[in-house]
Structures are given as C-alpha cells and as structure tokens.
Design an enzyme around this catalytic site. Structure first.
Site, PDB file in Angstrom:
ATOM      1  N   GLY A   1       0.868  -1.179   0.000  1.00 57.36           N
ATOM      2  CA  GLY A   1       0.000   0.000   0.000  1.00 57.36           C
ATOM      3  C   GLY A   1       0.899   1.221   0.000  1.00 57.36           C
ATOM      4  O   GLY A   1       1.827   1.322   0.820  1.00 57.36           O
TER       5      GLY A   1
ATOM      6  N   ASP B   1      -1.544   5.145  -6.135  1.00 58.64           N
ATOM      7  CA  ASP B   1      -0.109   4.930  -5.922  1.00 58.64           C
ATOM      8  C   ASP B   1       0.733   6.089  -6.428  1.00 58.64           C
ATOM      9  O   ASP B   1       1.845   6.323  -5.945  1.00 58.64           O
ATOM     10  CB  ASP B   1       0.337   3.618  -6.572  1.00 58.64           C
ATOM     11  CG  ASP B   1       0.007   2.467  -5.646  1.00 58.64           C
ATOM     12  OD1 ASP B   1      -1.174   2.084  -5.597  1.00 58.64           O
ATOM     13  OD2 ASP B   1       0.912   2.013  -4.925  1.00 58.64           O
TER      14      ASP B   1
ATOM     15  N   ASN C   1      -3.204   3.250  -9.911  1.00 55.14           N
ATOM     16  CA  ASN C   1      -3.658   2.474  -8.749  1.00 55.14           C
ATOM     17  C   ASN C   1      -3.701   1.008  -9.165  1.00 55.14           C
ATOM     18  O   ASN C   1      -3.427   0.666 -10.331  1.00 55.14           O
ATOM     19  CB  ASN C   1      -5.026   2.978  -8.256  1.00 55.14           C
ATOM     20  CG  ASN C   1      -5.373   2.440  -6.874  1.00 55.14           C
ATOM     21  OD1 ASN C   1      -4.566   2.553  -5.954  1.00 55.14           O
ATOM     22  ND2 ASN C   1      -6.518   1.827  -6.717  1.00 55.14           N
TER      23      ASN C   1
HETATM   24  O1  MRU Z   1       0.256  -3.635  -4.702  1.00 52.50           O
HETATM   25  P1  MRU Z   1      -0.277  -2.940  -3.491  1.00 52.50           P
HETATM   26  O2  MRU Z   1      -1.091  -3.829  -2.603  1.00 52.50           O
HETATM   27  O3  MRU Z   1       0.790  -2.186  -2.743  1.00 52.50           O
HETATM   28  O4  MRU Z   1      -1.269  -1.871  -4.125  1.00 52.50           O
HETATM   29  C1  MRU Z   1      -2.025  -1.061  -3.305  1.00 52.50           C
HETATM   30  C2  MRU Z   1      -2.945  -0.176  -4.007  1.00 52.50           C
HETATM   31  O5  MRU Z   1      -3.052  -0.157  -5.220  1.00 52.50           O
HETATM   32  C3  MRU Z   1      -3.641   0.796  -3.158  1.00 52.50           C
HETATM   33  O6  MRU Z   1      -4.912   1.076  -3.673  1.00 52.50           O
HETATM   34  C4  MRU Z   1      -2.806   2.048  -3.126  1.00 52.50           C
HETATM   35  O7  MRU Z   1      -1.535   1.821  -2.649  1.00 52.50           O
HETATM   36  C5  MRU Z   1      -3.517   3.127  -2.446  1.00 52.50           C
HETATM   37  S1  MRU Z   1      -3.230   3.554  -0.831  1.00 52.50           S
HETATM   38  C6  MRU Z   1      -2.848   2.380   0.198  1.00 52.50           C
END
Ligand code: MRU
Length: 349
Positions: free
Chosen positions: A52, A232, A242
């Site tokens: 995240g 992201d 995202n």
């Molecule tokens: O691959 P991840 O689990 O790190 O991806 C997370 C996401 O896409 C979230 O929606 C993003 O980081 C938003 S805020 C936590």
C-alpha cells in the site's frame, strides 16, 4: 486500528528496529515482523509483507534512516546512494516511496544519523495525520444509507493508520451513517478479499466480497452509489496509477454516471510527472497469476497451480486511470478537481 481490542499501527520504529504487521499472513494469522537493517525492509516491501503506497512510503523512510545507521564512516555517501537506489527499486510505481527516501536522505546528509531517524518518524506521523484529514473531507461526500465500491486495499494496512479510500468510510460509519461496502477481491493478490474485508470486519462495517468483474452487473442493478479508491501515484494533470483493475472500475462508473473518487495524501502526487504516461508500472512475478495461496485443512499455507501448465502470464501490478474518469480527488487539504490548475495549487500554493 484495533486488532482484538488492542491498538496497532501498521508499521512503527522501536529504538533502531522497525516493526510491522505481516500482511502476507492476514487474515489468517496476525504476526509482527521485526527488522534491523535496510536490506530486510527492502525485502519486506518487495515481498509485500508491507504494502500500500502510504505504508510503503513510511517503510522506505525507515529503510533510508537505517542506511544512515549502517553506513560505514569511509565511503559513506556512496553507500547511502547505493542503498537509496535499491530501496527505490523495490516498488517503483509508489510515489510515496521516492518522497520518503528524498526527505530522509536530505535530512541525514545535512544533519546526520539522528536527523535521518527523526525525519523518518516525522513521515510516519504525517502519514497518519494526512489520513485523518482525508477521512474528514471524504466523509462529507458520503450520504447516509450509501453503497460504496472499493478496489484493492487502501485502508489502515496501506498506511500507518486509517488509510485513504477507507478512511472516509470508517468516519462515516463511526458517525452513525448506514454504509454498505462492495469489496473487489482484487486479483491476483487478493488485497480486497483478504485485507479490506478483514479491516471492515474489525470495524463492524457491513460488506460483501465480489469478483473483480462484477462491477458492470452491480451498477446495472443500481447497487452502487459511489466508488472510492486509493492511488499509488498521481500526475499533475490528475491521471492516477492504482491497483490493476482500477481503470476498468472507473470506465464502468462513468458509463453508469456514478461518481468515482480517488483519495490520496500529498506525498502521492508527483510534481515531476505531467501526465500518466510517465508513471512507471511495476510488473510482478508471474506466479502471482498462475498460482494461488491459501490455507489447507490443517491451517498451513499452501500454493496451488490454478492455470494451464505451459501457458505464459503477464502481471502488470497497476493501471492508469485518466483524469477524465475521476469525479474528484479527496486529499488531506480538501476535495479538488483532477486537473493541472487544482493540483498545482494544492502542491505549490
Ligand atoms: O500492490 P499494493 O497492494 O501495494 O497496491 C495497493 C494499491 O493499489 C492501493 O490502492 C494504493 O496503494 C492506495 S493507498 C494504500
């Protein structure tokens, strides 16, 4: 966040050790990992023990601070640049990661090890404060009796606490609004069905897990009032990276005239990126597509193959939603339009 009645943060520092909730074990086991060096944090980010964008940023800040602690007296600066590069290569789409390494590096170079550590702690505090502000602004967009669809996990676990997309939902629920959440399972790593569903359960919020491809069915049956996702990386024109599948949700939302909101702290905006075409997209191991992990009857984690042996896979971890599909951005400084003028105003005043 409360887990079994006890307050937790997703990641924190104790002395010169970094502790974090192991997200790869959730929701089946709750364990804390302890890391003593920047290399260990890099591994945890890459393997997604911590994940995240917000949480990755804080982890990267701590990793950079530990690089100062570990740096040898002679050749120290080379060592720091090398560590910084490795930290930044772990999850290249998450803008927060670069934001954190830059801030901690600057503080450490200027004022030394203790300043680097202090800066990393400051980043963790800001992360939580921004999430709380997002909760307040975002909550104002949620009417009573609201059905919300979210993708991936942008809750407590994606930040130090609260989250981005889920923070307004938590606040709305705490204020007594009736909320129902459709949780996209979020293939291939199931952040929705494993992490978001677990968080919502802990908060006592009504929800169901849906297959990632259920969006058009849900909307054609008038089941969703609004979408909220995290981000992201957000470009200056509002194009947003995202979790893979987010853009598809935004297309469905636009088709049915349902508002699609993106929630993010300032650290997710990339002032060096004019539009989505310059956001790097991370590609992850192909086994995430061809295999699946779960618990066997003895509650041991096992991986099973779920696809035709011999077939190749492709695993881009993020996609870019063009700003024209986004109704508004929920930030820690207010709700803004996803365009150049509003984002420049937000970042540069
Ligand atoms: O691959 P991840 O689990 O790190 O991806 C997370 C996401 O896409 C979230 O929606 C993003 O980081 C938003 S805020 C936590």
């Amino acid at each position: 966040m409360k887990v079994n009645g006890k307050n937790y943060k997703t990641i924190w520092m104790e002395g010169k050790k970094v502790k974090l909730i192991d997200q790869n074990l959730l929701p089946f086991r709750f364990e804390i990992i302890e890391l003593e060096n920047w290399e260990g944090i890099c591994k945890a980010i890459k393997n997604m023990n911590i994940r995240g964008a917000g949480a990755i940023g804080v982890a990267a800040g701590y990793a950079m601070a530990l690089a100062f602690v570990q740096s040898p007296g002679k050749g120290g600066e080379d060592y720091l640049w090398k560590s910084r590069k490795e930290i930044e290569q772990t999850r290249p789409t998450a803008r927060d990661l670069f934001y954190a390494t830059e801030r901690v590096m600057q503080a450490g170079i200027a004022y030394g090890i203790e300043a680097a550590i202090e800066e990393s702690e400051k980043l963790a505090i800001e992360n939580e404060e921004e999430a709380k502000a997002i909760a307040i602004y975002g909550e104002s967009l949620i009417p009573d009796s609201c059905n919300i669809l979210t993708h991936c996990n942008a809750g407590w676990l994606g930040f130090v606490d609260w989250g981005s997309a889920l923070a307004p939902i938590y606040l709305a629920h705490r204020k007594g609004k009736k909320i129902f959440v459709y949780v996209d399972e979020t293939r291939p790593r199931l952040q929705g069905s494993r992490l978001t569903a677990w968080e919502l359960q802990n908060e006592g919020i009504a929800h169901v897990i849906v297959a990632d491809n259920a969006g058009a069915w849900l909307l054609s049956n008038n089941r969703v009032d609004l979408f909220i996702t995290g981000a992201d990386r957000i470009a200056l024109n509002g194009d947003t990276a995202n979790k893979i599948g987010t853009f598809e949700k935004a297309i469905v939302a636009k088709n049915f005239g349902v508002p699609f909101y993106v929630a993010a702290p300032l650290s997710t905006f990339d002032p060096a990126c004019p539009d989505g075409s310059c956001i790097p997209i991370e590609h992850r191991p192909l086994e995430e597509i061809t295999e699946m992990e779960g618990l066997d009857e003895k509650h041991h984690f096992i991986k099973i193959r779920i696809s035709s042996p011999g077939s190749e896979a492709l695993n881009p971890a993020f996609d870019i939603t063009p700003s024209s599909y986004i109704h508004s951005l929920i930030t820690s400084k207010g709700i803004i339009q996803p365009n150049n003028q509003a984002i420049r105003q937000l970042l540069f005043g």
